[in-house]
Design a protein around this motif. Structure first.
Motif, mmCIF file in Angstrom:
data_model
loop_
_atom_site.group_PDB
_atom_site.id
_atom_site.type_symbol
_atom_site.label_atom_id
_atom_site.label_comp_id
_atom_site.label_asym_id
_atom_site.label_seq_id
_atom_site.Cartn_x
_atom_site.Cartn_y
_atom_site.Cartn_z
ATOM 1 N N LEU A 1 -6.869 2.783 -6.174
ATOM 2 C CA LEU A 1 -5.621 3.054 -6.716
ATOM 3 C C LEU A 1 -5.668 2.678 -8.188
ATOM 4 O O LEU A 1 -5.112 3.267 -9.200
ATOM 5 C CB LEU A 1 -4.484 2.300 -6.011
ATOM 6 N N TYR B 1 1.140 9.351 -6.059
ATOM 7 C CA TYR B 1 1.431 10.755 -5.917
ATOM 8 C C TYR B 1 2.481 11.299 -6.600
ATOM 9 O O TYR B 1 2.532 12.277 -7.399
ATOM 10 C CB TYR B 1 1.461 11.003 -4.326
ATOM 11 N N ARG C 1 -7.150 -2.830 -4.274
ATOM 12 C CA ARG C 1 -7.132 -1.596 -4.058
ATOM 13 C C ARG C 1 -7.907 -0.881 -5.228
ATOM 14 O O ARG C 1 -7.205 -0.425 -6.199
ATOM 15 C CB ARG C 1 -5.876 -0.982 -3.816
ATOM 16 N N THR D 1 0.709 3.877 -3.317
ATOM 17 C CA THR D 1 0.410 5.043 -2.947
ATOM 18 C C THR D 1 1.426 6.214 -3.237
ATOM 19 O O THR D 1 1.112 7.212 -3.766
ATOM 20 C CB THR D 1 -0.066 5.663 -1.344
ATOM 21 N N TRP D 2 2.795 5.987 -2.948
ATOM 22 C CA TRP D 2 3.703 6.964 -3.369
ATOM 23 C C TRP D 2 3.892 6.928 -4.799
ATOM 24 O O TRP D 2 4.214 8.235 -5.063
ATOM 25 C CB TRP D 2 5.026 6.137 -2.739
ATOM 26 N N ASP E 1 0.965 -1.524 0.234
ATOM 27 C CA ASP E 1 -0.224 -0.230 -0.190
ATOM 28 C C ASP E 1 0.766 1.249 0.109
ATOM 29 O O ASP E 1 0.527 2.379 -0.686
ATOM 30 C CB ASP E 1 -0.887 0.133 1.222
ATOM 31 N N ARG E 2 2.012 1.166 0.888
ATOM 32 C CA ARG E 2 2.756 2.557 0.715
ATOM 33 C C ARG E 2 3.624 2.804 -0.650
ATOM 34 O O ARG E 2 3.406 3.860 -0.847
ATOM 35 C CB ARG E 2 3.860 2.139 1.966
#
Length: 1008
Positions: free
Chosen positions: A756, A694, A753, A690-691, A686-687
């Motif tokens: 995403l 963005y 997800r 998400t990174w 997930d990290r």
């Protein structure tokens, strides 16, 4: 004395002489089994010559010898004396006379029944084995006939009924009914049980004797003359049973100091199973205990090399422990044997017959050596470094043998495994030096105690000699330095999984095989015919092995041991999700065990990042993305990555990008799932996802700040995002991360997800359009559309449909484009999204224009412009004005077209949007050309071409070049026109655009 006379007399004479059965059998030249049969009255009396040999072995007087012969003449055979032997080639004795059981099928039948004595074997099983899995019609009846014939052959004329009681019909099959005295297998097990009982009681001498008698029954591999039975589980189990007993026997012998006596049976066991570590460990100890230190070390090195080459594994703890005991001279020798004679200074492991490839690497290593006849001034050190399994040792050993065969370094060749991995502590240089000095002829009492003193004596012993020292699996520079000779006449070869920093070293970083070498190795091990039968599948297997030599060898051996498999079968197994590491194994040896050694050498923090890297999407990564994955700061991740590079667990790709070998990636992800669990792995994925979302959003906003529709939650913004100070920087980041970003979309789906999974493609759509990368554009958009629908997000669905419609339109698939765009428009209107409605109308208008339906295009674009003047920015207005101008030009309304196109260009220039300006220039140039203003059009088209090229818009650049060629042709400049078309064709071909074929035809038509 009756029937018991001869057996009783033999036992009595032997016990009086204080001899064991084995000792008497050896003296008389008989087998211990044959002697045991005589002593127990199981066979007819032997010939007088045999009795005289026994008498000589017992040192009997002439009178006693005569009495023994007389007893033999009086002895009568038992009514029916059967001795069936399966511990070696099948043999049958009836009343002491050899009996031929008959045909191969009858021999097979008897052997199968003997493997499970006194237990019924179903007729179906007998049929399956007798006909090797291909029984003919009526096989059951044929098998019964063979049983009948076998009984006939076993009949004794003295007592014709007994064989019928040996082969009994029982529960749908047959059973061999025998006693311990009649079957050597049962006799063996009886003796072993006695030995184990004596051992439990602490009577090692009795245990030793029983073990010796038991192992003496073996005459070779079980049923060695019936090759078809080797595949039976019972035969394999019997092999294992024998090896286990040999190990027990050797342990008992070692405890009693009977090293010499156990050597023959240990050599038989290790010859029978060249990879049996426990038996080799006992052989080493027996050799050392017999005073053969060098031979013991040679056994270790030969097996270590064999394990590495054939199974891709290192020696296990048992073998390593025996090696350590031999090196430390901890094996007790019987009193009076004296020190072991040592003059073994040619210690290279054997070269492998199937060594393949590495021609370029060998040339590089040879080039670092002084030429023959040259007088070197310094010691030559060559280091071969690389990841586990890449073939460092094999290459070093092969080079060493090449050098010796060429006449170089012929005086001394020393070898040691320095254990530079986590399986055990690294070898102590002082211990290694003691072993080297011992091999060089220095008596144990003269070997100094200290490291420095040993190193000095070692250098002295090698001074001026043509010496080759191979230091395998080095752990560190400090471990290697004391082991370096000082003479320039010597050569040191070092292999290591770690990067070393020895001064003056020629270092070769060994990579995986080339495709050609991997293919060749598969052929050498698995067979050239099998490779030739399916070369594409063979190449696929090599690729699935990552062309790692160890993996290729294991795959080839796996295939060789399974004749029914094809390369396609193996490729399918390797390609199955989550199974590759497990499939790359032979027996209990697995490639993951080799990786374990490197992994366990890491500290916990480095282990954590390494295993999480197995979860990283895409093929490569940076310190920044690795930091996001692990939740640490980029400098921390960068330092860890460099340590992993030093350990050859991570490979640098560029100055700031890294990758894992495919098999290491599988290994790391497996460790992550095991060690971190679902919670830890899920949080890490997930990290990183998400990174990437963005970071991509920031890059696209830098490139197209006015055209990004996706809005992200600033409160969830990750730390340590890349900062883009220029358009080119943002573009290059997206280009470098493109494969990883696409992989991240798939990873988001697998993680569930959906938020995403649709947002990331929606962001990337603008970059894909700029690059005309329709393949990734379609692939990610289809994933995104499914995700948006699963999430029930209608606005997201409309957004993705809009992007798909644009992509289809650019590829001239206009019907699919209109279908997507119409659906997008319907959703926009249903959710009252006025701004989105204007975008959908604009895109529909462009598509109708591509179809040549200019009036429909003008209608939709006019409606879009009206909405955009109410709701949207000047950027969107400029876009729609340009599209409307093209539609007017297509419809022949040139005055309206030029007016719209010039207004669009003014808006785009005012907004400082280079790609938008290029689009407006192209539209205006094309409009002017259609209006007959060819020369004015050229200036705009040239400027558009240059801007598109500068901003990496390859597809738009090709389209502009095509129109520019058209305009040049209208201006009478046909040569320059063809040049532009040729450049446009190269661009379309590179992108796989369908417009390439039409342009190729035009070039052919204007070739004159």
């Amino acid at each position: 004395m009756g029937k018991a006379g001869l057996p009783g007399a033999l036992r009595g004479f032997r016990e009086r002489a204080g001899l064991t059965q084995q000792e008497l059998a050896d003296r008389a030249g008989l087998s211990v089994g044959g002697l045991r049969d005589l002593e127990q009255g199981r066979v007819a009396a032997p010939r007088p010559t045999t009795l005289r040999r026994l008498a000589a072995g017992l040192a009997m007087s002439d009178v006693e010898t005569a009495e023994l012969v007389h007893l033999g003449q009086r002895a009568q055979p038992p009514a029916y004396g059967l001795r069936l032997r399966v511990l070696g080639p099948l043999a049958v004795l009836v009343n002491g006379v050899g009996v031929d059981p008959g045909s191969v099928k009858q021999r097979t039948l008897l052997a199968v029944l003997a493997l499970t004595p006194n237990e019924p074997v179903h007729l179906d099983t007998l049929v399956e084995v007798m006909w090797a899995g291909r029984p003919p019609d009526g096989a059951a009846g044929l098998a019964q006939n063979h049983v009948y014939r076998l009984r006939q052959r076993l009949r004794s004329s003295a007592s014709p009924t007994h064989p019928d009681h040996l082969l009994l019909a029982s529960r749908g099959g047959y059973q061999l009914s025998v006693t311990d005295e009649q079957l050597d297998l049962l006799d063996f097990r009886r003796l072993v049980e006695r030995a184990r009982g004596a051992h439990r009681d602490g009577d090692l001498s009795a245990a030793y004797e029983w073990y010796r008698q038991a192992t003496g029954l073996w005459r070779g591999a079980p049923l060695a003359d019936l090759a078809g039975l080797r595949v039976l589980p019972e035969v394999a189990a019997l092999d294992r049973e024998r090896q286990a007993v040999v190990v027990e026997y050797a342990d008992t012998a070692t405890a009693l100091g009977h090293h010499d006596q156990v050597l023959p049976v240990l050599r038989q066991a290790t010859d029978a199973d060249p990879l049996h570590e426990a038996a080799h460990a006992r052989l080493m100890l027996a050799l050392a205990g017999s005073g053969q230190q060098a031979a013991a070390l040679g056994v270790y090195e030969a097996l270590r090399r064999r394990l590495a080459d054939e199974l891709g594994a290192d020696p296990g703890p048992e073998l390593v422990g025996a090696h350590r005991r031999v090196l430390r001279q901890e094996v007790t020798r019987p009193a009076g044997t004296g020190p072991a004679p040592v003059s073994a200074h040619r210690q290279l492991p054997p070269d492998m017959a199937d060594f393949t490839g590495r021609e370029a690497e060998l040339r590089t290593l040879w080039s670092a050596l002084p030429q023959p006849g040259e007088a070197g001034t310094t010691l030559v050190i060559s280091a071969i470094e690389g990841m586990a399994g890449v073939g460092k040792t094999r290459l070093a050993v092969h080079l060493a043998h090449q050098l010796v065969r060429s006449g170089r370094y012929v005086d001394v060749q020393l070898y040691v495994d320095l254990h530079g991995h986590a399986d055990e502590p690294p070898a102590d240089p002082a211990t290694v030096l003691a072993s080297f000095l011992h091999l060089l002829g220095v008596p144990g009492a003269q070997i100094p105690d200290g490291l420095d003193a040993r190193a000095a004596l070692y250098r002295d012993r090698l001074h001026g000699r043509q010496a080759l020292v191979l230091l395998d699996n080095a752990a560190s520079d400090d471990q290697v330095l004391p082991l370096l000779p000082a003479s320039p006449t010597s050569l040191v070869l070092v292999t290591s999984r770690r990067m070393l920093a020895l001064d003056g070293t020629h270092t070769l970083n060994l990579d995986v095989f080339t495709a050609q070498d991997a293919h060749a190795l598969l052929g050498r091990v698995a067979g050239e015919r099998r490779v030739a039968a399916d070369p594409a599948a063979a190449r696929r297997v090599a690729d699935l092995c990552g062309r790692l030599p160890l993996a290729v060898v294991l795959a080839a051996h796996r295939l060789r041991s399974r004749p029914a498999w094809t390369f396609s079968d193996l490729a399918a197994r390797l390609d199955a999700e989550g199974s590759r590491l497990g499939e790359l194994a032979v027996g209990s040896r697995q490639i993951r065990a080799v990786f374990d050694l490197s992994y366990r050498a890491l500290d916990p923090a480095d282990q954590r990042l390494f295993r999480l890297l197995g979860l990283h999407p895409g093929d490569d990564f940076t310190a920044e993305s690795a930091a996001a994955l692990a939740g640490v700061a980029p400098p921390v991740a960068r330092r860890t990555l460099e340590r992993l590079v030093d350990e050859h667990l991570v490979t640098p790709v560029t100055a700031d990008r890294y990758r894992l070998h495919d098999l290491l990636r599988d290994y790391a992800s497996t460790r992550a799932r095991t060690d971190d669990g679902d919670g830890g792995t899920g949080a890490a994925v997930d990290r990183i996802l998400t990174w990437y979302l963005y970071a991509a959003h920031a890059a696209v906003r830098r490139l197209l700040p006015l055209n990004v529709e996706v809005v992200l939650d600033e409160g969830a913004r990750p730390s340590h995002l890349p900062v883009f100070d220029a358009d080119e920087q943002a573009f290059q980041w997206l280009a470098a991360e493109q494969t990883t970003l696409v992989a991240a979309v798939a990873s988001a789906v697998s993680r569930g997800r959906d938020d995403l999974a649709w947002r990331l493609p929606a962001v990337l759509r603008l970059y894909f359009e700029r690059r005309s990368n329709w393949h990734d554009w379609f692939g990610t958009s289809e994933i995104a559309l499914d995700a948006a629908r699963r999430a029930g997000d209608r606005v997201a669905e409309a957004l993705i449909l809009s992007g798909l419609g644009i992509a289809y339109g650019q590829l001239d698939q206009t019907e699919k484009a209109i279908e997507c765009l119409t659906r997008s428009l319907e959703i926009r209107r249903a959710v009252d999204d006025r701004h989105g409605e204007g975008r959908a109308l604009n895109n529909l208008g462009v598509t109708y224009g591509r179809q040549g339906k200019f009036h429909d295009a003008i209608e939709h674009l006019t409606a879009a412009l009206e909405i955009r003047r109410e709701t949207a920015s000047e950027y969107d207005q400029g876009m729609t004005l340009g599209n409307l101008g093209r539609a007017y030009a297509g419809a022949g309304q040139h005055e309206e077209a030029i007016r719209c196109l010039e207004e669009a260009l003014d808006l785009r220039r005012r907004l400082a949007d280079p790609v938008g300006v290029a689009s407006a220039l192209f539209n205006l140039g094309e409009g002017l050309m259609r209006a007959g203003q060819h020369r004015q059009a050229l200036a705009h088209l040239y400027e558009a071409r240059d801007l598109y090229h500068e901003k990496h818009c390859r597809g738009f650049e090709a389209e502009t070049l095509e129109v520019l060629g058209d305009c040049l042709l209208l201006c009478g400049e046909s040569i320059r026109a063809r040049e532009c078309w040729q450049q446009a064709l190269e661009g379309f071909d590179e992108l796989g655009h369908p417009r390439a074929e039409g342009l190729r035809l035009r070039l052919t038509q204007h070739s004159g």
